[in-house]
Write an enzyme that holds these catalytic residues in place. Structure first.
Site, PDB file in Angstrom:
ATOM      1  N   SER A  99     -29.000  -5.459  -0.149  1.00 59.52           N
ATOM      2  CA  SER A  99     -28.638  -6.388  -1.220  1.00 59.52           C
ATOM      3  C   SER A  99     -27.142  -6.398  -1.483  1.00 59.52           C
ATOM      4  O   SER A  99     -26.550  -7.457  -1.724  1.00 59.52           O
ATOM      5  CB  SER A  99     -29.388  -6.035  -2.504  1.00 59.52           C
ATOM      6  OG  SER A  99     -30.776  -6.107  -2.300  1.00 59.52           O
ATOM      7  N   HIS A 114     -25.249  -4.496  -6.479  1.00 62.42           N
ATOM      8  CA  HIS A 114     -25.069  -5.939  -6.281  1.00 62.42           C
ATOM      9  C   HIS A 114     -23.645  -6.367  -6.623  1.00 62.42           C
ATOM     10  O   HIS A 114     -22.987  -7.074  -5.845  1.00 62.42           O
ATOM     11  CB  HIS A 114     -26.065  -6.714  -7.146  1.00 62.42           C
ATOM     12  CG  HIS A 114     -27.484  -6.543  -6.708  1.00 62.42           C
ATOM     13  ND1 HIS A 114     -28.552  -7.086  -7.398  1.00 62.42           N
ATOM     14  CD2 HIS A 114     -28.030  -5.888  -5.651  1.00 62.42           C
ATOM     15  CE1 HIS A 114     -29.674  -6.768  -6.781  1.00 62.42           C
ATOM     16  NE2 HIS A 114     -29.383  -6.047  -5.715  1.00 62.42           N
TER      17      HIS A 114
END
Length: 519
Positions: free
Chosen positions: A293, A344
């Site tokens: 991610s 992230h």
């Protein structure tokens, strides 16, 4: 329309395209109307250039209103808060009635008042003053000699040159968007899928011990020198859904980034963004984590750098859609539990920095690239320094327990003991589970005098902890304190009557007590 007006029309277009950075965005079939925009300057107005004679000013007014409607459509397409349009008419003669009032004040599109049209008229005898007015309006130096007559060949030559320059600019844009064909995107997809299926057949991708074994991010192990865990988590996924979502995202986002930046640059962007995501997770989250991610958010960051460098091209091709997808991902991340948002955001920043560092193919910007390199180095050094400082070495209890249990399964009681003791010495809130596991390891290591107080603390925190009573009874039995051994064993039976191990221990202790009475 005479050749003189035709030449002026195309010479204005040529000068704006070749000398002042404008791009042809629309050319009508009759080749008497074209629209231009300047990519490098978001504040520059869009130019509409039209070759037309208006007999009456009301016809001109209707055309101005039409240009405002078209301008409003472009404004919405580009996602701009407002749009300024310079509307230029090249005519042999002006309208026969009073037309000045039509062009003195700008026309504002009535829907939202966000598109403003300023009109200029170049007519016979006023071409030079008209060029000065255009130069002043567009903040450019637009000058060229104007003759009374031009041949068809001269008009055709300037028209051809204008279109050729426009085609070259469009080709250059396509080259920016197509710097290379995806290759490493597919390589990374294959790697993460291969790692996932290998883990599935060798213990499972959701098995914590297996995740640790294959390189998931575990802060305690990084503190112990396992630096490779700053990159290996990028290729590990926890469960099939996690893999499927990241693989789909990588296919679309990674492919687009690799097409724009080329293979080698994409490789650097993806790996640095993945690394940056793990570093951010290491700094701000002590839980075990894995997944691509961070690297995928790095692709968002690289596309945002493209948007900063080429804002109009970005908005015209992907801008609003990219913002919407990015916002959706961030909202989802912050609204769902168990999502590593630090990873992230770290990946997003890492992708932006890496894109600035490598820049675009065949468009080197040494000063900017060195600046981004220096910023990246300083941030990584600062993050590592802070992350490995004693003040930041906070450990997560659940990860500590998982790591300790993994060591216990390997009969590695020394490392299990060191892990649990380090967490205990950290001074955080400690649950009965940690005290119990620490006591278990201490029993295995023969440290009964250390295990006893930890079991007592576990019972203090949870008076119904039957396993703790049982182990405490064993310690008292080893110390030959039969009465306390009996009390704790009976308490364990009381809490868990069906456990034969507990009842057998009570019988054994009673036998010892009985034999002592007989003596």
């Amino acid at each position: 329309m005479k050749n003189r007006e035709n030449f002026i029309f195309w010479q204005i277009a040529y000068s704006l395209i070749s000398e002042h950075g404008y791009r042809l965005i629309q050319l009508f079939d009759n080749q008497k109307e074209l629209w231009l925009e300047k990519l490098e300057n978001k504040h520059a107005p869009i130019v509409r250039l039209m070759l037309e004679n208006f007999d009456w000013s009301n016809a001109m007014q209707r055309d101005i209103e039409f240009s405002a409607v078209n301008g409003e459509r472009i404004r919405k397409q580009l996602g701009k808060s407002e749009l300024h349009l310079t509307n230029i008419y090249v005519s042999e003669f002006p309208p026969v009635d009073d037309y000045e009032s039509r062009i003195t004040q700008p026309f504002v599109h009535p829907e939202g008042n966000k598109t403003v049209v300023k009109t200029l008229l170049l007519t016979n005898g006023k071409a030079e003053s008209g060029l000065r007015a255009i130069s002043q309006q567009l903040l450019v130096d637009l000058q060229f000699p104007i003759n009374e007559q031009y041949s068809d060949q001269e008009v055709e030559l300037v028209k051809k040159s204008s279109i050729e320059h426009s085609v070259k600019k469009e080709k250059a844009e396509r080259e920016i968007l197509r710097g290379g064909k995806p290759f490493f995107t597919y390589v990374f997809i294959l790697i993460q899928c291969a790692v996932f299926f290998w883990m599935e057949v060798n213990g499972g991708s959701t098995n914590t011990s297996n995740l640790i074994k294959y390189g998931a991010k575990v802060n305690q192990l990084i503190y112990q020198g396992e630096w490779w865990r700053f990159i290996t988590p990028v290729f590990i996924h926890i469960g099939f859904l996690h893999l499927a979502m990241n693989t789909l995202s990588l296919y679309y986002l990674g492919g687009e980034v690799e097409r724009i930046y080329g293979r080698f640059r994409f490789l650097i962007i993806y790996l640095f963004a993945g690394f940056a995501g793990v570093v951010a997770s290491f700094l701000f989250s002590s839980t075990l984590s894995a997944g691509a991610s961070g690297a995928i958010f790095g692709c968002f960051g690289a596309l945002l750098y493209f948007g900063v460098t080429y804002p109009k091209l970005f908005m015209r091709t992907m801008g609003m859609n990219l913002f919407a997808v990015l916002a959706l991902n961030l909202v989802f991340g912050f609204s769902m539990p168990g999502i590593d948002n630090a990873g992230h955001l770290g990946g997003l920043a890492g992708g932006f920095l890496a894109a600035g560092l490598v820049h675009f193919p065949k468009k080197a910007k040494p000063f900017i690239q060195i600046l981004f390199l220096a910023a990246s180095a300083v941030l990584v050094w600062g993050a590592m320094t802070y992350g490995f400082s004693n003040s930041n070495k906070t450990l997560d209890e659940s990860s500590t327990l998982v790591l300790a249990q993994d060591y216990i399964q390997q009969n590695n009681y020394d490392d299990a003991y060191d892990t649990l003791k380090h967490y205990e010495q950290q001074g955080s809130e400690i649950s009965e589970r940690t005290y119990f596991l620490l006591s278990y390891v201490e029993i295995k290591k023969g440290l009964l005098s250390d295990a006893k107080p930890h079991l007592l603390k576990a019972i203090e925190l949870n008076p119904d902890f039957h396993e703790a009573y049982y182990n405490l009874a064993l310690i008292y039995l080893e110390e030959n304190d039969l009465q306390k051994a009996k009390e704790n064993a009976e308490r364990a039976v009381e809490l868990m009557p069906g456990e034969s191990q507990y009842s057998n221990l009570v019988k054994e202790i009673n036998q010892y007590l009985g034999s002592q009475v007989e003596e």
